[in-house]
Design a protein around this motif. Structure first.
Motif, PDB file in Angstrom:
ATOM      1  N   UNK A 109      22.370  30.286   3.725  1.00 20.99           N
ATOM      2  CA  UNK A 109      21.130  29.645   4.200  1.00 20.99           C
ATOM      3  C   UNK A 109      21.412  28.855   5.483  1.00 20.99           C
ATOM      4  N   UNK A 110      22.587  28.220   5.537  1.00 19.35           N
ATOM      5  CA  UNK A 110      22.999  27.460   6.729  1.00 19.35           C
ATOM      6  C   UNK A 110      23.086  28.389   7.949  1.00 19.35           C
ATOM      7  N   UNK A 111      23.602  29.588   7.748  1.00 14.26           N
ATOM      8  CA  UNK A 111      23.782  30.510   8.869  1.00 14.26           C
ATOM      9  C   UNK A 111      22.441  30.866   9.509  1.00 14.26           C
ATOM     10  N   UNK A 112      21.418  31.126   8.694  1.00 15.75           N
ATOM     11  CA  UNK A 112      20.136  31.574   9.253  1.00 15.75           C
ATOM     12  C   UNK A 112      19.172  30.421   9.522  1.00 15.75           C
ATOM     13  N   UNK A 113      19.628  29.195   9.288  1.00  9.30           N
ATOM     14  CA  UNK A 113      18.797  28.016   9.544  1.00  9.30           C
ATOM     15  C   UNK A 113      18.857  27.682  11.035  1.00  9.30           C
ATOM     16  N   UNK A 114      17.754  27.877  11.738  1.00  8.06           N
ATOM     17  CA  UNK A 114      17.741  27.674  13.191  1.00  8.06           C
ATOM     18  C   UNK A 114      17.627  26.216  13.603  1.00  8.06           C
ATOM     19  N   UNK A 115      17.415  25.327  12.662  1.00  7.62           N
ATOM     20  CA  UNK A 115      17.273  23.905  13.015  1.00  7.62           C
ATOM     21  C   UNK A 115      18.625  23.213  13.177  1.00  7.62           C
ATOM     22  N   UNK A 116      19.715  23.869  12.762  1.00  4.11           N
ATOM     23  CA  UNK A 116      21.041  23.267  12.934  1.00  4.11           C
ATOM     24  C   UNK A 116      21.575  23.641  14.306  1.00  4.11           C
ATOM     25  N   UNK A 117      21.988  22.643  15.061  1.00  2.39           N
ATOM     26  CA  UNK A 117      22.528  22.913  16.392  1.00  2.39           C
ATOM     27  C   UNK A 117      21.454  23.216  17.403  1.00  2.39           C
ATOM     28  N   UNK A 118      20.788  22.186  17.978  1.00  4.39           N
ATOM     29  CA  UNK A 118      19.659  22.421  18.883  1.00  4.39           C
ATOM     30  C   UNK A 118      20.053  22.842  20.302  1.00  4.39           C
ATOM     31  N   UNK A 119      21.316  22.658  20.703  1.00  3.52           N
ATOM     32  CA  UNK A 119      21.702  22.966  22.086  1.00  3.52           C
ATOM     33  C   UNK A 119      21.831  24.477  22.311  1.00  3.52           C
TER      34      UNK A 119
END
Length: 504
Positions: free
Chosen positions: A439-449
């Motif tokens: 789930x972490x891998x496909x979560x686009x909210x982690x790492x905004x840069x």
């Protein structure tokens, strides 16, 4: 526009204070593409603008340099050599550095043209002034002079002009100016030597190379440190490495590493010695270098526990370089417990301390455990998996925790470790076996840069392109990864908004 440029030249020639007209001329020449400017300016009296450089007015000089820089670029090197040589030679002696750089840049163009270079070679005064520019106060001037002379040396005629004429004495006289200028000349010599065995022969026969190699064991540790950087650059070419080997330099540097233990000032030059062998290992063979010069590998291991972060950083970079190849991995594996202890130390460095050192450590780890699909033999997969598990009792959680810390560099470096293990079946099994990780891998909210999005996209791509991922991760996760990849690195999910009538 051509007519207006010509009329401006005529007008400027008759004025004592032509600043406004020069500004207009600058605007005019900059507005025309270089390719279209050639026909417009080829017949103009450029000496009009060159003569205006003879002033103390800073604004006037800047305008003339901008105008000439554009116009001369539009003219062929042959045209410059035949019509502007005297003016460019005068520019080399101008008190303003921007004028010197303008002249050097154009001479650099001329020496690359086989017709124009003949004009330059037949006039040693121009080349003599270029050599004198190496000792200029401003490094930018010296760099441009070095660049022009290095280009000149790409031909045998150029090498003859520089090394088999009176210019050789000029070069040696300039070299004697100071330590700083001496190393500028060494930089030129190394640049020339790197081109071919023939050019190296010219430099060696002129005694420059032997003088540089002699600096390796000089009394001044700072000079020694600079010398090893130059020698490392020389080793980038195969003929350079062969020459150094013939001169016994590899053995000498290995002995310097061994002798560094008793030298209280070795920290100034030891990193350079290690980098030399690290470069050599990649250029030639990690196994050959590590087995022939064991002092190098032992010193790298020692430096990982050195309290000096400079030493530690160089050791980490070197381990990453060594371990980036299959042969390097096997060489490190052969040391057994020694390297296992190094990996445990790397785990400590990655988990805490200065951010820069942590990043370098994570980058080294990712190189060590990377295996391309075609490299994935059973033995090598066992090796990389065992190294990963030496980092921690729970290495996935350890790297994941680092990736969630509020430092973009750490986040991206941690993701690169996951990317390193992503194509490997054991890495995929760890990922699917770690709750919440897919789930972490496909979560686009982690790492905004942008860098973080790129690193995450690379991780997803590594998983999707693996032939074992669909079976190990399961079709549901695999399809989500493919969707992520198809949508791209910067995809943003649309959020619907409802406006209520009458609301504020």
């Amino acid at each position: 526009m051509a007519a207006s440029i010509e009329s401006l030249f005529v007008e400027i020639a008759s004025l004592e204070e032509p600043i406004e007209e020069l500004q207009t001329l600058k605007t005019a020449v900059l507005s025309i593409p270089v390719s279209a400017l050639r026909d417009t300016v080829s017949g103009l009296r450029l000496e009009v603008i060159f003569s205006l450089l003879n002033t103390n007015d800073r604004e006037q000089i800047e305008l003339c340099v901008d105008i000439l820089g554009r116009i001369l670029l539009a003219l062929s090197p042959v045209h410059l050599a035949q019509n502007c040589r005297v003016e460019l030679q005068a520019g080399l002696k101008h008190p303003d550095d921007t004028v010197k750089i303008l002249a050097l840049t154009q001479i650099g163009r001329m020496v690359l043209n086989h017709e124009a270079v003949t004009e330059i070679q037949n006039n040693q005064d121009v080349l003599r002034e270029v050599i004198h520019c190496i000792r200029g106060e401003k490094m930018s001037v010296a760099k441009e002079a070095i660049r022009a002379l290095a280009k000149l040396s790409h031909s045998k005629a150029g090498l003859d002009a520089l090394f088999r004429s009176d210019l050789l004495k000029d070069l040696k006289d300039v070299m004697a100016t100071s330590d700083i200028v001496r190393y500028r000349v060494y930089e030129l010599i190394v640049d020339i030597s790197s081109v071919s065995p023939v050019s190296l022969g010219y430099c060696a026969n002129s005694s420059f190379i032997s003088q540089l190699l002699g600096e390796l064991t000089g009394d001044d540790v700072l000079v020694r440190a600079t010398a090893i950087e130059m020698v490392t650059t020389l080793s980038h070419s195969q003929h350079g490495r062969q020459y150094l080997a013939q001169q016994g330099i590899m053995d000498k540097i290995s002995n310097m590493i061994t002798g560094a233990k008793s030298d209280p000032f070795s920290s100034f030059y030891l990193p350079g010695l290690v980098k030399f062998f690290g470069n050599l290992a990649i250029m030639d063979s990690p196994q050959h270098v590590c087995e022939t010069y064991p002092a190098f590998q032992n010193k790298v291991f020692e430096m990982t526990i050195d309290p000096d972060p400079v030493m530690t950083g160089v050791a980490l970079d070197t381990l990453g370089v060594l371990g980036s190849t299959v042969e390097g991995k096997q060489v490190l594996q052969k040391t057994g417990e020694k390297f296992n202890a190094v990996l445990k130390r790397m785990s400590q460095l990655a988990s805490g301390g200065a951010t820069e050192l942590r990043v370098r450590c994570l980058e080294a780890i990712s190189l060590l455990i990377t295996l391309q699909a075609e490299q994935q033999t059973e033995d090598l997969l066992v090796l990389t998996e065992s190294w990963f598990h030496l980092l921690s009792n729970q290495p996935m959680q350890m790297i994941w925790n680092i990736s969630t810390q509020p430092f973009p560099e750490l986040h991206c470096s941690a993701l690169r470790i996951f990317t390193a293990i992503a194509p490997q079946p054991w890495g995929q099994r760890l990922m699917i076996g770690t709750p919440g990780f897919m789930e972490f891998i496909v979560n686009r909210s982690t790492g905004p840069t942008k860098e973080a999005k790129d690193a995450k996209f690379e991780l997803v791509g590594a998983l999707v392109s693996s032939s074992t991922a669909a079976d190990i991760l399961g079709s549901q996760h695999y399809l989500r990864l493919r969707t992520y990849l198809r949508e791209g690195a910067y995809y943003v999910t649309a959020v619907a908004t409802v406006t209520t009538e009458g609301a504020d």
